[in-house]
Write a protein that holds these residues in place. Sequence first.
Motif, PDB file in Angstrom:
ATOM      1  N   TYR A  42       0.833  -1.197   0.000  1.00  0.00           N
ATOM      2  CA  TYR A  42       0.000   0.000   0.000  1.00  0.00           C
ATOM      3  C   TYR A  42       0.875   1.257   0.000  1.00  0.00           C
ATOM      4  O   TYR A  42       0.685   2.174  -0.794  1.00  0.00           O
ATOM      5  CB  TYR A  42      -0.909   0.017   1.235  1.00  0.00           C
ATOM      6  N   ASP A  43       1.828   1.277   0.942  1.00  0.00           N
ATOM      7  CA  ASP A  43       2.697   2.444   1.067  1.00  0.00           C
ATOM      8  C   ASP A  43       3.608   2.595  -0.148  1.00  0.00           C
ATOM      9  O   ASP A  43       3.990   3.709  -0.511  1.00  0.00           O
ATOM     10  CB  ASP A  43       3.558   2.331   2.329  1.00  0.00           C
ATOM     11  N   PHE A 103       5.289   9.933   9.566  1.00  0.00           N
ATOM     12  CA  PHE A 103       4.150   9.117   9.967  1.00  0.00           C
ATOM     13  C   PHE A 103       4.404   8.386  11.280  1.00  0.00           C
ATOM     14  O   PHE A 103       3.515   8.301  12.138  1.00  0.00           O
ATOM     15  CB  PHE A 103       3.808   8.112   8.866  1.00  0.00           C
ATOM     16  N   GLN A 109       1.924   5.089  12.558  1.00  0.00           N
ATOM     17  CA  GLN A 109       1.310   4.400  11.436  1.00  0.00           C
ATOM     18  C   GLN A 109       1.447   5.198  10.143  1.00  0.00           C
ATOM     19  O   GLN A 109       1.180   6.393  10.115  1.00  0.00           O
ATOM     20  CB  GLN A 109      -0.192   4.195  11.688  1.00  0.00           C
ATOM     21  N   THR A 110       1.870   4.508   9.082  1.00  0.00           N
ATOM     22  CA  THR A 110       1.756   5.082   7.744  1.00  0.00           C
ATOM     23  C   THR A 110       0.328   4.827   7.269  1.00  0.00           C
ATOM     24  O   THR A 110      -0.461   4.176   7.962  1.00  0.00           O
ATOM     25  CB  THR A 110       2.742   4.415   6.775  1.00  0.00           C
ATOM     26  N   LEU A 111      -0.018   5.299   6.076  1.00  0.00           N
ATOM     27  CA  LEU A 111      -1.371   5.080   5.574  1.00  0.00           C
ATOM     28  C   LEU A 111      -1.643   3.592   5.359  1.00  0.00           C
ATOM     29  O   LEU A 111      -2.730   3.094   5.654  1.00  0.00           O
ATOM     30  CB  LEU A 111      -1.568   5.862   4.271  1.00  0.00           C
ATOM     31  N   GLN A 114      -2.078   1.932   8.721  1.00  0.00           N
ATOM     32  CA  GLN A 114      -3.376   2.253   9.311  1.00  0.00           C
ATOM     33  C   GLN A 114      -4.456   1.330   8.738  1.00  0.00           C
ATOM     34  O   GLN A 114      -5.334   0.862   9.462  1.00  0.00           O
ATOM     35  CB  GLN A 114      -3.738   3.704   9.032  1.00  0.00           C
ATOM     36  N   THR A 115      -4.371   1.048   7.445  1.00  0.00           N
ATOM     37  CA  THR A 115      -5.349   0.173   6.800  1.00  0.00           C
ATOM     38  C   THR A 115      -5.353  -1.214   7.420  1.00  0.00           C
ATOM     39  O   THR A 115      -6.404  -1.828   7.612  1.00  0.00           O
ATOM     40  CB  THR A 115      -5.045   0.067   5.289  1.00  0.00           C
ATOM     41  N   TRP A 206      -5.219   9.999  11.334  1.00  0.00           N
ATOM     42  CA  TRP A 206      -5.731  11.362  11.273  1.00  0.00           C
ATOM     43  C   TRP A 206      -6.393  11.773  12.582  1.00  0.00           C
ATOM     44  O   TRP A 206      -6.357  12.931  12.972  1.00  0.00           O
ATOM     45  CB  TRP A 206      -6.719  11.479  10.110  1.00  0.00           C
TER      46      TRP A 206
END
Length: 216
Positions: A42-43, A103, A109-111, A114-115, A206
Amino acid sequence: MSKSLPKRPTKSAAKTKASAHHPSEEELTIAKPGTRMAAILYDGMLILALLFLVGTLLTVIGTLITMETGSESSQAQSLPTWYQNVVMTPSFILTLVGFYGIFWRRGGQTLGMQTWRLKTVNSNGHLLTWGQSFKRILAASIMPLIFGIIGSIIDGSRAVLLTSAFLGFVFNYAFCLFNPRGLAVQDMLSNTITLKMPKTENEGLWRVIRNRKQGK
């Protein structure tokens, strides 16, 4: 939180209690290699986009500064080696460190993480500092570098070099399967850990950022 992560999780899902900020009875476990790889995929898309943007900007700047431009394809030139090594390569490294550092320092957490409800913390259970983030990234690069060197000795082709480096990257996470606690190579070398967060514990990046801003 105690000096070391309380009842550190193991591969067999040894448990830790949630922090005082999250009184949930659900348990934290060390993230499994498959979940980590999924988060990296993802990242990776975002990282590639950032590196492409940085590379494009530096190429334009380098062309304007170091070379005479022509109007025909036969006049095309390559950027000077010194510019690639002294300017572009460090910029790519700083982009990578900055991406993870920002992050990890904000919410662990990176995006992508987080997922998949992953969170990286240090041995005290706290968010990483810039120094710890850099150390973790450096630790994750050691095995790809070693494998790449071995590949270049066996066969100096670019394809073999890249394949060997990729195998070194995979080795970092395959190591989890053999480590008694399920730690990756970079976990051990940097004294950090990536946890799988329970649903009730996973605030999300976020929300962490928003809460911090409201608290100031």
